[in-house]
Design an enzyme around this catalytic site. Structure first.
Site: not given
Length: 244
Positions: A13-14, A40, A42, A55, A112, A232
Site C-alpha cells: 500500500h503506497r 498500490e 495514487d 495520495h 488509484e 502497509d
C-alpha cells in the site's frame, strides 16, 4: 483476470509504507525487495498536466511544501522533499519514473485515480496512454472511489482491469462490479464479511481488501484465499501467509 491464481497476492500500500516514505521510489523498491506481488499507488495531476504519484490532493502532509497539487507545476513539486521524517531527500515520483522502473521487474500495479475531489480533466486518458506506451496493460489495475472515472477507463481501455473502491459495505458487490464491467473490487477490509468475499470470488470477481495490517485480519483473508490483500507491511504479510 489479474491474480486469479490460488494463493493470495500481497500488494504494498503506497509501496512498503510501514518502513519508507509513502509513494516514493524507495517505498516501491523496498516492496519489491520484500517480495510483494504488487504495488498500490495514487495519482494526481500537476498544474502543467504531469501525472505524479501522491495520495493527498495537497502536498502538506507528506512533504515539506504547501498547497494543492493542481496549483503547482511539476518542477515545483519535484523540488519538495517527500521524506519528512529525515534521512535522504525523496522526490515525489512521476508516473513515468515508476513505469520505467516497473519495466525492470514483474510487479503488478494498482493505480488509484485520486479524482474524487478534483475531476482532473483528461487524467484517465493520460494514464492509459502511458500504460500502453510502456506495454504494462496486463499488469495494471485501475481503482478509484470515483466509479464514474473507472467506468470511463473501461470505455476507453476495456483490456485494462478496473476495480471500484468502497468505504461502506455494498449489497451483492459482484452484481454491481459486473454491471460496470469491473473484474475486481477493493473494499475496506472491515466492511466485507467472509461469505461475501467467497461469493464474490466464486462469481469471477477478484477481491482485494485494503488496508490490512493487523495479524488477525491478514490471517482471516489468507484463510479465505482472498485474491489479494493491500497492506502497509508486505514483510509482515508474507511471514503470516507462510504460516497459513
Amino acid at each position: 483476470m489479474l491474480g486469479s491464481e490460488e494463493m493470495t497476492q500481497i500488494f504494498a500500500h503506497r509501496g512498503y509504507s510501514a518502513s519508507f516514505a509513502e509513494n516514493t521510489m524507495s517505498a516501491f523498491i523496498g516492496a519489491e525487495k520484500a517480495g510483494a506481488d504488487g504495488l498500490e499507488l495514487d495519482v494526481q495531476l500537476t498544474r502543467d498536466g504531469e501525472i505524479v504519484v501522491i495520495h493527498d490532493e495537497k502536498v502538506d502532509r507528506t512533504t515539506n511544501g504547501h498547497g494543492f497539487i493542481k496549483d503547482l507545476t511539476y518542477k515545483e513539486i519535484r523540488k519538495l522533499n517527500a521524506n519528512k521524517n529525515g534521512g535522504k531527500k525523496e522526490s515525489i515520483p512521476s508516473l513515468i519514473e515508476v513505469f520505467e522502473w516497473l519495466k525492470t521487474n514483474n510487479l503488478l500495479c494498482n493505480i488509484e485515480m485520486k479524482n474524487g475531489l478534483f475531476p482532473y480533466e483528461g487524467m484517465e486518458e493520460k494514464v492509459i496512454e502511458l500504460v500502453r506506451k510502456y506495454n504494462l496493460t496486463d499488469r495494471i489495475i485501475f481503482s478509484s472511489f470515483n466509479h464514474y472515472s473507472i467506468v470511463h477507463c473501461y470505455r476507453i481501455a476495456p483490456d485494462i482491469e478496473t476495480a471500484p473502491l468502497f468505504l461502506e459495505a455494498i449489497y451483492m458487490p459482484w452484481v454491481y462490479s459486473q454491471s460496470i464491467r469491473a473484474k475486481g473490487i477493493h473494499p475496506k477490509h472491515s466492511t466485507i464479511p467472509d461469505h461475501i468475499i467467497t461469493t464474490t470470488i466464486q462469481n469471477g470477481v477478484a477481491v482485494r481488501p485494503y488496508t490490512v495490517n493487523r495479524e488477525a485480519d491478514l490471517k482471516r483473508l489468507f484463510k479465505l484465499n482472498c485474491t489479494a490483500v493491500i497492506t502497509d507491511n508486505p514483510i509482515k504479510a508474507i511471514k503470516i501467509k507462510k504460516t497459513i
